[in-house]
Design a protein around this motif. Sequence first.
Motif, PDB file in Angstrom:
ATOM      1  N   HIS A 112       0.731  -1.361   0.142  1.00 24.58           N
ATOM      2  CA  HIS A 112       0.075  -0.064   0.036  1.00 24.58           C
ATOM      3  C   HIS A 112       0.843   1.326  -0.053  1.00 24.58           C
ATOM      4  CE1 HIS A 112       0.910  -0.701   4.384  1.00 24.58           C
ATOM      5  NE2 HIS A 112       0.584   0.732   4.319  1.00 24.58           N
ATOM      6  N   LYS A 113       2.000   1.265   0.203  1.00 26.05           N
ATOM      7  CA  LYS A 113       2.956   2.264   0.218  1.00 26.05           C
ATOM      8  C   LYS A 113       3.604   2.578  -1.096  1.00 26.05           C
ATOM      9  CE  LYS A 113       4.006   2.293   5.085  1.00 26.05           C
ATOM     10  NZ  LYS A 113       5.053   2.359   6.166  1.00 26.05           N
ATOM     11  N   LEU A 114       3.550   1.703  -2.228  1.00 23.15           N
ATOM     12  CA  LEU A 114       3.988   1.813  -3.563  1.00 23.15           C
ATOM     13  C   LEU A 114       3.072   2.329  -4.322  1.00 23.15           C
ATOM     14  CD1 LEU A 114       6.048  -1.525  -3.449  1.00 23.15           C
ATOM     15  CD2 LEU A 114       6.801   0.781  -2.827  1.00 23.15           C
ATOM     16  N   SER A 115       3.427   3.212  -5.193  1.00 19.03           N
ATOM     17  CA  SER A 115       2.546   3.746  -6.325  1.00 19.03           C
ATOM     18  C   SER A 115       2.025   2.559  -7.510  1.00 19.03           C
ATOM     19  CB  SER A 115       3.283   4.765  -7.110  1.00 19.03           C
ATOM     20  OG  SER A 115       4.169   4.091  -8.084  1.00 19.03           O
ATOM     21  N   PRO A 116       0.622   2.733  -7.627  1.00 16.42           N
ATOM     22  CA  PRO A 116       0.380   1.737  -8.761  1.00 16.42           C
ATOM     23  C   PRO A 116       1.221   1.638  -9.992  1.00 16.42           C
ATOM     24  CG  PRO A 116      -1.580   3.189  -8.201  1.00 16.42           C
ATOM     25  CD  PRO A 116      -0.009   3.888  -7.415  1.00 16.42           C
ATOM     26  N   GLU A 117       1.953   2.575 -10.521  1.00 17.18           N
ATOM     27  CA  GLU A 117       2.767   2.460 -11.527  1.00 17.18           C
ATOM     28  C   GLU A 117       3.881   1.548 -11.065  1.00 17.18           C
ATOM     29  OE1 GLU A 117       1.854   5.309 -10.294  1.00 17.18           O
ATOM     30  OE2 GLU A 117       0.413   5.819 -11.958  1.00 17.18           O
ATOM     31  N   LEU A 118       4.550   1.745 -10.073  1.00 17.08           N
ATOM     32  CA  LEU A 118       5.824   0.994  -9.596  1.00 17.08           C
ATOM     33  C   LEU A 118       5.183  -0.729  -9.228  1.00 17.08           C
ATOM     34  CD1 LEU A 118       8.481   0.481  -8.691  1.00 17.08           C
ATOM     35  CD2 LEU A 118       8.136   1.223  -6.383  1.00 17.08           C
ATOM     36  N   ILE A 119       4.195  -0.741  -8.647  1.00 11.68           N
ATOM     37  CA  ILE A 119       3.539  -2.124  -8.850  1.00 11.68           C
ATOM     38  C   ILE A 119       3.334  -2.948  -9.792  1.00 11.68           C
ATOM     39  CG2 ILE A 119       1.523  -3.413  -7.702  1.00 11.68           C
ATOM     40  CD1 ILE A 119       1.193  -1.246  -5.528  1.00 11.68           C
ATOM     41  N   ASN A 120       2.932  -2.119 -10.921  1.00 13.08           N
ATOM     42  CA  ASN A 120       2.696  -2.472 -12.247  1.00 13.08           C
ATOM     43  C   ASN A 120       3.869  -3.080 -12.967  1.00 13.08           C
ATOM     44  OD1 ASN A 120      -0.149  -2.646 -12.095  1.00 13.08           O
ATOM     45  ND2 ASN A 120      -0.436  -0.599 -13.038  1.00 13.08           N
ATOM     46  N   THR A 121       5.078  -2.091 -12.559  1.00 11.19           N
ATOM     47  CA  THR A 121       6.159  -2.336 -13.409  1.00 11.19           C
ATOM     48  C   THR A 121       6.959  -3.410 -12.768  1.00 11.19           C
ATOM     49  OG1 THR A 121       6.721   0.162 -13.710  1.00 11.19           O
ATOM     50  CG2 THR A 121       8.902  -1.484 -13.558  1.00 11.19           C
ATOM     51  N   ILE A 122       6.953  -3.687 -11.191  1.00 11.66           N
ATOM     52  CA  ILE A 122       7.573  -4.739 -10.813  1.00 11.66           C
ATOM     53  C   ILE A 122       6.591  -6.108 -11.132  1.00 11.66           C
ATOM     54  CG2 ILE A 122       7.682  -6.097  -8.424  1.00 11.66           C
ATOM     55  CD1 ILE A 122       8.234  -3.303  -7.160  1.00 11.66           C
ATOM     56  N   CYS A 123       5.418  -6.332 -11.090  1.00  5.79           N
ATOM     57  CA  CYS A 123       4.623  -7.322 -11.659  1.00  5.79           C
ATOM     58  C   CYS A 123       4.785  -7.797 -13.121  1.00  5.79           C
ATOM     59  CB  CYS A 123       3.159  -6.802 -11.130  1.00  5.79           C
ATOM     60  SG  CYS A 123       2.768  -7.082  -9.650  1.00  5.79           S
ATOM     61  N   SER A 124       5.068  -6.596 -13.860  1.00  9.03           N
ATOM     62  CA  SER A 124       5.314  -6.978 -15.119  1.00  9.03           C
ATOM     63  C   SER A 124       6.662  -7.702 -15.558  1.00  9.03           C
ATOM     64  CB  SER A 124       5.023  -5.884 -16.153  1.00  9.03           C
ATOM     65  OG  SER A 124       5.975  -4.875 -15.866  1.00  9.03           O
ATOM     66  N   LEU A 125       7.622  -7.579 -14.596  1.00 10.73           N
ATOM     67  CA  LEU A 125       9.092  -8.260 -14.717  1.00 10.73           C
ATOM     68  C   LEU A 125       9.066  -9.891 -14.845  1.00 10.73           C
ATOM     69  CD1 LEU A 125      10.937  -6.082 -12.213  1.00 10.73           C
ATOM     70  CD2 LEU A 125      10.991  -5.656 -14.704  1.00 10.73           C
TER      71      LEU A 125
ATOM     72  N   PRO B  86      12.666  -0.595   5.289  1.00 16.38           N
ATOM     73  CA  PRO B  86      11.754   0.590   5.572  1.00 16.38           C
ATOM     74  C   PRO B  86      12.420   1.828   6.232  1.00 16.38           C
ATOM     75  CG  PRO B  86      10.932  -1.545   6.391  1.00 16.38           C
ATOM     76  CD  PRO B  86      12.292  -2.025   6.077  1.00 16.38           C
ATOM     77  N   GLU B  87      13.365   1.602   7.131  1.00 17.96           N
ATOM     78  CA  GLU B  87      14.069   2.713   7.453  1.00 17.96           C
ATOM     79  C   GLU B  87      14.704   3.468   6.475  1.00 17.96           C
ATOM     80  OE1 GLU B  87      12.879  -0.139  10.862  1.00 17.96           O
ATOM     81  OE2 GLU B  87      14.136  -0.442   8.861  1.00 17.96           O
ATOM     82  N   PHE B  88      15.523   2.620   5.643  1.00 19.22           N
ATOM     83  CA  PHE B  88      16.459   3.242   4.793  1.00 19.22           C
ATOM     84  C   PHE B  88      15.714   3.950   3.665  1.00 19.22           C
ATOM     85  CE2 PHE B  88      17.561   2.460   0.120  1.00 19.22           C
ATOM     86  CZ  PHE B  88      18.914   3.012   0.149  1.00 19.22           C
ATOM     87  N   LEU B  89      14.326   3.606   3.489  1.00 20.24           N
ATOM     88  CA  LEU B  89      13.471   4.412   2.630  1.00 20.24           C
ATOM     89  C   LEU B  89      13.155   5.687   3.333  1.00 20.24           C
ATOM     90  CD1 LEU B  89      11.075   1.732   1.025  1.00 20.24           C
ATOM     91  CD2 LEU B  89      13.065   2.817  -0.095  1.00 20.24           C
ATOM     92  N   ASP B  90      13.403   5.758   4.574  1.00 21.78           N
ATOM     93  CA  ASP B  90      12.900   7.083   5.420  1.00 21.78           C
ATOM     94  C   ASP B  90      14.297   7.687   5.696  1.00 21.78           C
ATOM     95  OD1 ASP B  90      10.892   8.654   6.684  1.00 21.78           O
ATOM     96  OD2 ASP B  90      11.575   7.673   8.563  1.00 21.78           O
ATOM     97  N   GLY B  91      15.326   7.308   4.949  1.00 27.21           N
ATOM     98  CA  GLY B  91      16.591   7.990   5.275  1.00 27.21           C
ATOM     99  C   GLY B  91      17.728   7.498   5.812  1.00 27.21           C
ATOM    100  N   ALA B  92      17.457   6.403   6.900  1.00 25.17           N
ATOM    101  CA  ALA B  92      18.620   5.870   7.528  1.00 25.17           C
ATOM    102  C   ALA B  92      19.592   5.044   6.718  1.00 25.17           C
ATOM    103  CB  ALA B  92      17.886   4.948   8.457  1.00 25.17           C
ATOM    104  N   PRO B  93      20.722   5.093   7.074  1.00 23.21           N
ATOM    105  CA  PRO B  93      21.845   4.405   6.360  1.00 23.21           C
ATOM    106  C   PRO B  93      21.574   2.800   6.287  1.00 23.21           C
ATOM    107  CG  PRO B  93      22.858   5.454   8.525  1.00 23.21           C
ATOM    108  CD  PRO B  93      21.313   5.447   8.324  1.00 23.21           C
TER     109      PRO B  93
END
Length: 110
Positions: A2-15, A28-35
Amino acid sequence: MHKLSPELINTICSLGVDQRYSVMDNYPEFLDGAPVKPSTTTTGLGVDATKKCVEEWGGDPSRIGLLVAATNTPDQMLPCLASEVMGQTHGLLSRSLRTVSMQSQAALSC
């Protein structure tokens, strides 16, 4: 998801990829800026996949003629992933094995 855009979900699924792996313990913490806190490396995943592939096949590894290594996220640009996998599977794969390494591509197969 639910935190990913529909476009990104479609791209990942189409691979056509059934499973994807992260080498980060703290994604999750990395996506929020953690090392990054790595749990393994891309090369480690490739070595493990190669060993599993040979084990599940049950054949003679000397019959393998080509190792194709492809990834979007190599540990380093040189030496390439295929060379790193070859180096870390010493004794399993033939030293005369041909390799193809495709950086920024996606999967590993042998």
